[in-house]
Design an enzyme around this catalytic site. Sequence first.
Site, PDB file in Angstrom:
ATOM      1  N   HIS A   1      -0.609  -1.825  -4.078  1.00 56.61           N
ATOM      2  CA  HIS A   1      -1.986  -1.707  -3.595  1.00 56.61           C
ATOM      3  C   HIS A   1      -2.329  -0.222  -3.517  1.00 56.61           C
ATOM      4  CE1 HIS A   1      -5.467  -3.034  -1.117  1.00 56.61           C
ATOM      5  NE2 HIS A   1      -5.261  -1.900  -0.461  1.00 56.61           N
TER       6      HIS A   1
ATOM      7  N   ASP B   1      -5.931  -6.830   4.570  1.00 57.26           N
ATOM      8  CA  ASP B   1      -5.440  -5.453   4.477  1.00 57.26           C
ATOM      9  C   ASP B   1      -5.644  -4.712   5.798  1.00 57.26           C
ATOM     10  OD1 ASP B   1      -4.782  -2.874   3.663  1.00 57.26           O
ATOM     11  OD2 ASP B   1      -6.525  -2.637   2.351  1.00 57.26           O
TER      12      ASP B   1
ATOM     13  N   SER C   1       0.848  -1.201   0.000  1.00 57.16           N
ATOM     14  CA  SER C   1       0.000   0.000   0.000  1.00 57.16           C
ATOM     15  C   SER C   1       0.879   1.244   0.000  1.00 57.16           C
ATOM     16  CB  SER C   1      -0.899   0.013   1.243  1.00 57.16           C
ATOM     17  OG  SER C   1      -1.431   1.320   1.405  1.00 57.16           O
TER      18      SER C   1
ATOM     19  N   MET D   1      -9.751   6.797  -1.968  1.00 56.56           N
ATOM     20  CA  MET D   1     -10.745   7.184  -0.948  1.00 56.56           C
ATOM     21  C   MET D   1     -11.444   8.473  -1.361  1.00 56.56           C
ATOM     22  SD  MET D   1      -8.485   6.621   2.431  1.00 56.56           S
ATOM     23  CE  MET D   1      -7.575   5.110   2.722  1.00 56.56           C
TER      24      MET D   1
ATOM     25  N   ASP E   1      -4.916   2.690  -2.694  1.00 56.16           N
ATOM     26  CA  ASP E   1      -6.097   2.974  -1.871  1.00 56.16           C
ATOM     27  C   ASP E   1      -6.765   4.264  -2.329  1.00 56.16           C
ATOM     28  OD1 ASP E   1      -6.051   0.861   0.213  1.00 56.16           O
ATOM     29  OD2 ASP E   1      -4.060   1.685   0.601  1.00 56.16           O
TER      30      ASP E   1
ATOM     31  N   MET F   1     -12.330   2.667  -2.204  1.00 59.63           N
ATOM     32  CA  MET F   1     -13.135   2.979  -1.018  1.00 59.63           C
ATOM     33  C   MET F   1     -13.972   4.187  -1.373  1.00 59.63           C
ATOM     34  SD  MET F   1     -10.223   2.278   1.831  1.00 59.63           S
ATOM     35  CE  MET F   1      -8.926   2.269   0.616  1.00 59.63           C
TER      36      MET F   1
ATOM     37  N   MET G   1     -10.880  -6.784   5.264  1.00 59.30           N
ATOM     38  CA  MET G   1     -10.259  -5.654   5.966  1.00 59.30           C
ATOM     39  C   MET G   1      -9.998  -6.051   7.424  1.00 59.30           C
ATOM     40  SD  MET G   1      -9.776  -3.297   3.797  1.00 59.30           S
ATOM     41  CE  MET G   1      -9.111  -2.111   4.971  1.00 59.30           C
TER      42      MET G   1
ATOM     43  N   HIS H   1      -7.844  -0.629  -4.701  1.00 58.92           N
ATOM     44  CA  HIS H   1      -8.826  -0.811  -3.631  1.00 58.92           C
ATOM     45  C   HIS H   1      -9.701   0.441  -3.589  1.00 58.92           C
ATOM     46  CE1 HIS H   1      -9.352  -1.240   1.068  1.00 58.92           C
ATOM     47  NE2 HIS H   1     -10.501  -1.329   0.409  1.00 58.92           N
TER      48      HIS H   1
HETATM   49  C1  DX5 Z   1      -6.798   1.383   4.862  1.00 55.68           C
HETATM   50  C2  DX5 Z   1      -6.130   0.904   3.596  1.00 55.68           C
HETATM   51  C3  DX5 Z   1      -4.929   0.074   3.792  1.00 55.68           C
HETATM   52  C4  DX5 Z   1      -3.802   0.733   4.531  1.00 55.68           C
HETATM   53  C5  DX5 Z   1      -2.816  -0.291   4.993  1.00 55.68           C
HETATM   54  O1  DX5 Z   1      -8.029   1.891   4.558  1.00 55.68           O
HETATM   55  O2  DX5 Z   1      -7.043   0.127   2.855  1.00 55.68           O
HETATM   56  O3  DX5 Z   1      -4.470  -0.438   2.547  1.00 55.68           O
HETATM   57  O4  DX5 Z   1      -3.147   1.691   3.772  1.00 55.68           O
HETATM   58  O5  DX5 Z   1      -1.870   0.358   5.759  1.00 55.68           O
HETATM   59  P1  DX5 Z   1      -1.174  -0.348   7.019  1.00 55.68           P
HETATM   60  O6  DX5 Z   1      -0.463  -1.574   6.490  1.00 55.68           O
HETATM   61  O7  DX5 Z   1      -0.268   0.700   7.519  1.00 55.68           O
HETATM   62  O8  DX5 Z   1      -2.249  -0.722   7.985  1.00 55.68           O
HETATM   63 ZN    ZN Z   2      -6.280  -0.951   1.111  1.00 58.19          ZN
END
Ligand code: DX5
Ligand code: ZN
Length: 214
Positions: free
Chosen positions: A33, A174, A8, A37, A35, A68, A136, A66
């Site tokens: 990965h 994750d 990530s 958002m 993310d 969100m 998650m 991913h």
């Molecule tokens: C949270 C994300 C994760 C996050 C993981 O919403 O989906 O991918 O970035 O980060 P760590 O490994 O630091 O928990």
């Molecule tokens: Zn993620």
Amino acid sequence: MSVQLSVSLLGSDYLNLKEDIARLKSAGADMLHLDVMDGIFVPNISFGVPVIKSIKKHSDLPLDIHLMIDRPYRYIKDFAVYADYLGIHYEAGGDVAETLKEIRGLGCKSCLTIKPCTEPREIFSLLPLCDMVLVMSVEPGFGGQSFMPSALDKLSALKKEIKDKGYNILLEVDGGINKETAPLAADAGADVLVAGNFMFSDALEQNAAFIKSL
Ligand code: DX5
Ligand code: ZN
């Protein structure tokens, strides 16, 4: 086969991405990965298509996106251009089955993600439409949170269902992956571990090697 490492980039320094991605690749990362958002489905805003487009231009690592975002069907076409795995949340609204079909129809692998509040059996009927399922192990929205042990039973339940039905589905986890939690997640059946903060430290190479050794 050992577990796969999907890194990530949420906690990275975005102005160093090019060097960091090259370093991650030589350290053995299997995927990046990403993310995405929207500030609505989760209480945080990250990045979108323009950043992903630049990452794709500079890296040949597969992209595990991913989403969100609320009602993700509105944006599937835009992200599918760059995604290898394109993941939506079960809880994000819209017709989940149709969205998974659209992802596959656009040539991507489909990933269905569940938040900590969702029980595995709620998605059993959707598994034939999935190439990957993401559990998650934190509330989505932020990196650097602590791993929720309740994710382990969810991984085991999904692994059992996948095996029993003979599906060809990768199981991903994750959130909060580190030296202590990575072996637990792998033992519970995870095939792909997402790691963010754990990777962005001076020990990047050692931590990648640790995950790949599981
Ligand atoms: C949270 C994300 C994760 C996050 C993981 O919403 O989906 O991918 O970035 O980060 P760590 O490994 O630091 O928990
Ligand atoms: Zn993620």
